[in-house]
Design an enzyme around this catalytic site. Structure first.
Site, PDB file in Angstrom:
ATOM      1  N   GLU A 173       6.896  -3.178  -5.571  1.00  0.00           N
ATOM      2  CA  GLU A 173       5.588  -3.459  -5.838  1.00  0.00           C
ATOM      3  C   GLU A 173       5.015  -3.373  -7.222  1.00  0.00           C
ATOM      4  O   GLU A 173       6.404  -2.804  -8.123  1.00  0.00           O
ATOM      5  CB  GLU A 173       4.856  -2.682  -5.134  1.00  0.00           C
ATOM      6  CG  GLU A 173       4.734  -0.985  -5.318  1.00  0.00           C
ATOM      7  CD  GLU A 173       3.529  -0.748  -4.238  1.00  0.00           C
ATOM      8  OE1 GLU A 173       3.556  -1.053  -3.555  1.00  0.00           O
ATOM      9  OE2 GLU A 173       2.938   0.519  -4.544  1.00  0.00           O
ATOM     10  N   HIS A 196      -3.093   0.202  -4.149  1.00  0.00           N
ATOM     11  CA  HIS A 196      -2.092   1.790  -3.618  1.00  0.00           C
ATOM     12  C   HIS A 196      -2.528   1.952  -5.985  1.00  0.00           C
ATOM     13  O   HIS A 196      -2.169   1.148  -6.625  1.00  0.00           O
ATOM     14  CB  HIS A 196      -0.698   1.864  -4.515  1.00  0.00           C
ATOM     15  CG  HIS A 196      -0.119   1.665  -3.074  1.00  0.00           C
ATOM     16  ND1 HIS A 196       1.280   1.093  -2.568  1.00  0.00           N
ATOM     17  CD2 HIS A 196      -0.716   2.954  -1.656  1.00  0.00           C
ATOM     18  CE1 HIS A 196       1.289   1.353  -1.143  1.00  0.00           C
ATOM     19  NE2 HIS A 196       0.484   1.930  -0.576  1.00  0.00           N
TER      20      HIS A 196
END
Lengths: 288, 361
Positions: free
Chosen positions: A213, A247
């Site tokens: 990511e 996150h």
């Protein structure tokens, strides 16, 4: 499989909390299914003598290790104490720590990982779902019903996105050797390179999927480090800069770590990159 | 969370890093009152957390005679879209040499990365490309309490001796304040010594509580409300609301919307164990954004109970269309509940996203 197998004894830190207790039950249900050793002891300071789903609880890891053999530990303790738990495990001789806990201050993580390294202890996570070797061992919180035993290694910074892709692999008849959630924090113990090195030495693993990511450059670093056939998927092509996407580690900072440049770098070193999760199985089939 | 320049300078100063004398003002009147604390000539610096503040007109030269009027103009400005609420009025420095110094969390080495450069007030990435010799770096494990002397020598090059002490003190700030970045750009030499002419300090969001910070200023009002519910939420500019569980899956849902030429209005990760109550709050929060025309709910999990999620969606009672993709425990029951109330439930995230993009066309 990598990191552990049926014979690996497991200790759970934070055993008496809601999460810890719930997942001790699930991990041991899986261990029973596959004939594995599973969670042999739990640790929560001050709670010695209790039992959680039939698993005895100790005040410290050292106490637990007097009665049971264990080489792996799964951590569910709250963020403020999690760094301490990693160091306790390393110092007691545990060789693999899986830290599920989210929101650990990054300085605590850096110190704990450094300390663990001095004791030859590998840390998976923090802020991760743990790992699963289908048919062998489950360390953490991954659902087991989506996976199947096979030859594809999976490494991911995410949780549910991993389950999504594992589900698609399984439906396409591509079973997995080990699925490792390395965690969504900016600083993590085992990185793509570390896990890929283990996959290279694992006769069961024929190819690997790396699920990355935005943020940092660990995906490219990992891809450069291995000769194993790889397919990648990178989440966050639509992520705006300087915004944390759930996150702590998923943030494009100072123009670094955006999805497009990551994808370009991966393609430049010859790694096929899926533009959607559903493309992963086809790209893997083209490799093996 | 990013601290403002004057907040960072006050922290640096506590650790013995010299900073220019100055006062913080929140209005023109406050400047008049504090004028006698300032020298004849000074500089007015807008306290906004944006890069390239100087070029955007956020730093103005002033003196005792015209200072109040110039401050008035600066208070009316927006610097790259950010309104000016505070100004740091600071003594002007007689700059001889400029340097760059930063200490950051390094993902790759998992250590503190110290960067020192022989040029200041520059973009460090650009400098590293143009003059790689001018930028020196060292990484230091956090188990080490002070920056070793050899490392200081390697970093500093020909910089004056006081700089060594400043590097070490900035490392102390970095460690004790749970910083993810501590930066002095530029660090300057003047006839009266070395000073931090600018200062940047970003505190780890996961350490705010133990640093005594109760509210994260970097968040918008809606983002803060989301945080109270335990959601991760980011506002975007499209018209398709997104709710997912897990950061990666939610990001992948946004990406898939873009892949099908749609535009997401937000990122909302409900986190683990999405029950009826949490799902209801999430749907209401997303629906509360007036630009949202349709909402995609994409939940996948081992322990997520689909019947709970379905009840949460219905309980939210919103007017926009909700398209749901659910996989987990009690999947069939969840489908039944939603179908009974006229909601659309689709089997894959691809189908759900396609349906949402078509719905807004």
């Amino acid at each position: 499989m990598i990191y552990g197998d049926k014979h690996t004894g497991v200790i759970v830190q934070g055993a008496t909390g809601k999460q810890g207790a719930f997942h001790i039950a699930l991990m041991n249900e899986y261990a029973r299914q596959v004939g594995g050793k599973g969670v042999v002891a739990g640790v929560t300071p001050g709670k010695a003598g209790q039992e959680i789903h039939g698993v005895p609880v100790y005040n410290s890891i050292r106490d637990a290790l007097k009665d049971y053999d264990a080489s792996a530990q799964v951590i569910f303790v709250p963020a403020a104490a999690a760094g301490d738990s990693i160091m306790e495990a390393a110092s007691a001789g545990i060789s693999l720590v899986v830290a599920i806990t989210e929101h650990i201050p990054v300085h605590d993580t850096m110190r704990a990982i450094e300390f663990a390294k001095l004791h030859d202890c590998a840390v998976v996570g923090p802020n991760c779902p743990g790992l699963l070797s289908p048919g062998e061992i489950k360390l953490g919180i991954m659902p087991v019903h989506l996976s199947a035993r096979g030859h594809i290694g999976v490494i991911s910074r995410s949780g549910t996105l991993t389950y999504e892709i594992v589900d698609q692999l399984t439906r396409a008849g591509l079973g997995q050797s080990t699925i490792v959630g390395i965690g969504g924090d900016p600083v993590i113990g085992q990185t793509f390179s570390d896990v890929l090195a283990r996959f290279e030495d694992d006769p069961q693993t024929k190819a690997a999927v790396i699920i990355g990511e935005v943020g940092g450059g660990l995906e490219e670093e990992g891809a450069r480090s291995t000769d194993l056939p790889l397919v990648a998927y990178i989440a966050g092509i639509s992520a705006p800069p300087e915004k944390r996407m759930g996150h702590a580690g998923a943030i494009i900072e100072g123009g670094e770590g955006d999805a497009r440049s990551k994808i370009a770098r991966l393609k430049a070193i010859g790694v096929p990159v899926a533009s959607r999760p559903s493309e992963v199985p086809r790209l893997i089939r083209e490799l093996v | 969370m990013k601290l403002l320049e004057h907040e960072a300078k006050s922290q640096f100063s506590k650790y013995g890093i010299p900073v220019p004398g100055g006062v913080v003002i929140r209005s023109q009147e406050e400047l008049s009152e504090k004028m006698n604390e300032l020298p004849e000539q000074f500089v007015l610096k807008a306290q906004v957390e944006v890069g390239g503040r100087g070029k955007a007109g956020g730093i103005l030269m002033a003196g005792r005679s015209d200072g109040v009027a110039i401050a008035g103009e600066l208070f009316k400005k927006e610097i790259k879209g950010v309104p000016v609420k505070e100004i740091l009025a600071e003594e002007r420095l007689e700059i001889q040499q400029e340097f760059y110094l930063s200490i950051a969390v390094d993902r790759s080495s998992k250590q503190a990365l110290i960067l020192f450069a022989d040029a200041g007030g520059v973009e460090i990435e650009a400098l590293a490309k143009e003059r790689p010799d001018a930028v020196r770096k060292a990484s230091l494990p956090l188990l080490i309490r002070d920056v070793p002397a050899f490392m200081l020598r390697d970093l500093m090059g020909k910089a004056p001796k006081e700089v060594g002490k400043i590097i070490n003190q900035l490392y102390r700030v970095f460690c004790e304040k749970d910083a993810i970045l501590a930066e002095i750009n530029p660090l300057v030499t003047t006839p009266s010594g070395v000073f931090a002419a600018d200062a940047k300090l970003i505190i780890d969001d996961n350490a705010l509580a133990r640093q005594g910070i109760t509210q994260n200023r970097d968040l918008t009002e809606r983002e803060r409300e989301a945080e109270r519910h335990g959601f991760s939420y980011v506002e975007l500019s499209g018209d398709i609301g997104v709710i997912g569980n897990g950061a990666g899956l939610t990001m992948a849902t946004l990406d898939l919307i873009e892949y099908y030429d749609g535009r997401a209005a937000n990122f909302l990760d409900v986190g683990g164990g999405a029950d009826q109550e949490r799902v209801m709050h999430a749907v209401r929060l997303v629906a509360g954004d007036p630009s949202v025309k349709v909402i995609v709910v994409n939940l996948l999990g081992g322990i997520t109970r689909c019947d709970e999620v379905a009840r949460g969606v219905i309980a939210a009672g919103i007017t926009q269309q909700v398209i749901v993709r659910l996989a987990g425990t009690n999947e069939a029951e969840g489908k039944q509940i939603l179908a009974g109330s006229g909601y659309r439930m689709l089997d894959s995230m691809e189908q759900a996203v396609k349906a949402a993009v078509e719905a807004v066309r």
